[in-house]
Write a protein that holds these residues in place. Structure first.
Motif, mmCIF file in Angstrom:
data_model
loop_
_atom_site.group_PDB
_atom_site.id
_atom_site.type_symbol
_atom_site.label_atom_id
_atom_site.label_comp_id
_atom_site.label_asym_id
_atom_site.label_seq_id
_atom_site.Cartn_x
_atom_site.Cartn_y
_atom_site.Cartn_z
ATOM 1 N N LEU A 123 0.808 -1.377 0.063
ATOM 2 C CA LEU A 123 -0.094 0.010 -0.182
ATOM 3 C C LEU A 123 0.869 1.192 0.125
ATOM 4 O O LEU A 123 0.675 2.439 -0.757
ATOM 5 C CB LEU A 123 -1.023 0.128 1.089
ATOM 6 C CG LEU A 123 -2.113 -0.920 1.182
ATOM 7 C CD1 LEU A 123 -2.977 -0.914 2.363
ATOM 8 C CD2 LEU A 123 -2.851 -0.771 0.201
ATOM 9 N N GLU A 124 1.985 1.016 0.845
ATOM 10 C CA GLU A 124 2.855 2.422 0.921
ATOM 11 C C GLU A 124 3.420 2.704 -0.393
ATOM 12 O O GLU A 124 3.499 3.578 -1.059
ATOM 13 C CB GLU A 124 3.800 2.173 1.791
ATOM 14 C CG GLU A 124 3.432 2.178 3.264
ATOM 15 C CD GLU A 124 4.257 1.962 4.381
ATOM 16 O OE1 GLU A 124 3.969 2.249 5.423
ATOM 17 O OE2 GLU A 124 5.388 1.570 3.857
ATOM 18 N N ALA A 125 4.056 1.503 -1.299
ATOM 19 C CA ALA A 125 4.551 1.711 -2.626
ATOM 20 C C ALA A 125 3.408 2.279 -3.598
ATOM 21 O O ALA A 125 3.719 3.091 -4.459
ATOM 22 C CB ALA A 125 5.086 0.572 -2.843
ATOM 23 N N LEU A 126 2.205 1.537 -3.468
ATOM 24 C CA LEU A 126 1.455 1.922 -4.618
ATOM 25 C C LEU A 126 0.868 3.446 -4.269
ATOM 26 O O LEU A 126 0.400 4.198 -5.342
ATOM 27 C CB LEU A 126 -0.025 1.064 -4.282
ATOM 28 C CG LEU A 126 0.453 -0.205 -4.805
ATOM 29 C CD1 LEU A 126 -0.948 -1.161 -4.585
ATOM 30 C CD2 LEU A 126 0.799 -0.625 -6.203
ATOM 31 N N ARG A 127 0.761 3.996 -3.322
ATOM 32 C CA ARG A 127 0.683 5.380 -2.677
ATOM 33 C C ARG A 127 1.486 6.294 -3.528
ATOM 34 O O ARG A 127 1.086 7.143 -4.108
ATOM 35 C CB ARG A 127 0.333 5.601 -1.439
ATOM 36 C CG ARG A 127 0.154 7.044 -0.793
ATOM 37 C CD ARG A 127 0.487 7.309 0.559
ATOM 38 N NE ARG A 127 1.670 6.819 1.116
ATOM 39 C CZ ARG A 127 2.053 6.714 2.259
ATOM 40 N NH1 ARG A 127 0.967 7.005 3.071
ATOM 41 N NH2 ARG A 127 3.207 6.505 2.760
#
Length: 211
Positions: A128-132
């Motif tokens: 999720l952090e990378a996709l954000r």
């Protein structure tokens, strides 16, 4: 010389963390297999990095200036990244979380990704952090709805004291995992309504679509 199941990070995790294999002796068959898998992973990582730097990245940066007409316009490049973003969110919700959820009558906690090493929830959080970051890079305008959806999903993950989704066997614990899944679905909807509309693109095919 062995099954493809013995290749990659999850085969390595199995050998390093499963009680049936860990604690192997130096020089044993298991030890040599671990070394072979690690060497194979290092080779694949190097190949991916080389192909990205030398072929893929230049092509994406200048899609119409290459003899390789894989992309006919910058819009197609944007769609490629947008599809990757949505496909990864789908994988988080429909594979990383849905698999251990199973059904209410038959939850499957041992199907959680990397459960032996205790990384199931951590993998979702890092994704999720990378996709954000990818969502932010895709847009040249503010994306408040998407930002808020990511923030809510990450807060839900941080509050979930269940690193391997073992709680899916308990109704209260299951509900918490289902809420995280819903939060990720909400991120995908926000991305579609904000970034997709802004770019004028829709999700293309991805590897999960089959034939």
């Amino acid at each position: 010389e062995v099954s493809v199941a013995a290749r990659g990070l999850f085969a390595l995790e199995h050998l390093l963390y499963d009680p049936a294999y860990k604690g192997y002796a130096e020089g044993s068959y298991t030890c040599r297999l671990v070394a072979a898998i690690a060497t194979d992973l290092a080779r694949m990582a190097a190949d991916v990095e080389t192909e990205w730097r030398e072929t893929e990245a230049p092509l994406l940066l200048d899609p119409t200036g290459s003899a390789d007409r894989r992309y006919l316009s910058e819009k197609e490049v944007q769609q490629q990244f947008y599809t990757a973003l949505q496909a990864a969110l789908e994988f988080d919700a429909d594979t990383r979380i849905a698999r251990p959820l199973g059904t209410f009558d038959r939850p499957r906690p041992t199907r959680a990704e990397a459960h032996r090493s205790g990384r199931s929830l951590r993998n979702v959080t890092l994704s999720l952090e990378a996709l954000r970051d990818l969502a932010r890079a895709l847009s040249d305008q503010p994306i408040p709805v998407t930002e808020a959806a990511f923030a809510t999903a990450l807060e839900t993950a941080a509050d979930l004291d269940d690193p391997v989704f073992a709680g899916v066997e308990d109704p209260a614990g299951r509900l918490k995992v289902e809420i995280l899944q819903q939060r990720i679905d909400a991120v995908a909807a926000a991305v579609a309504g904000e970034i997709g509309d802004q770019l004028g693109v829709t999700e293309g095919f991805n590897s999960a679509d089959g034939d």
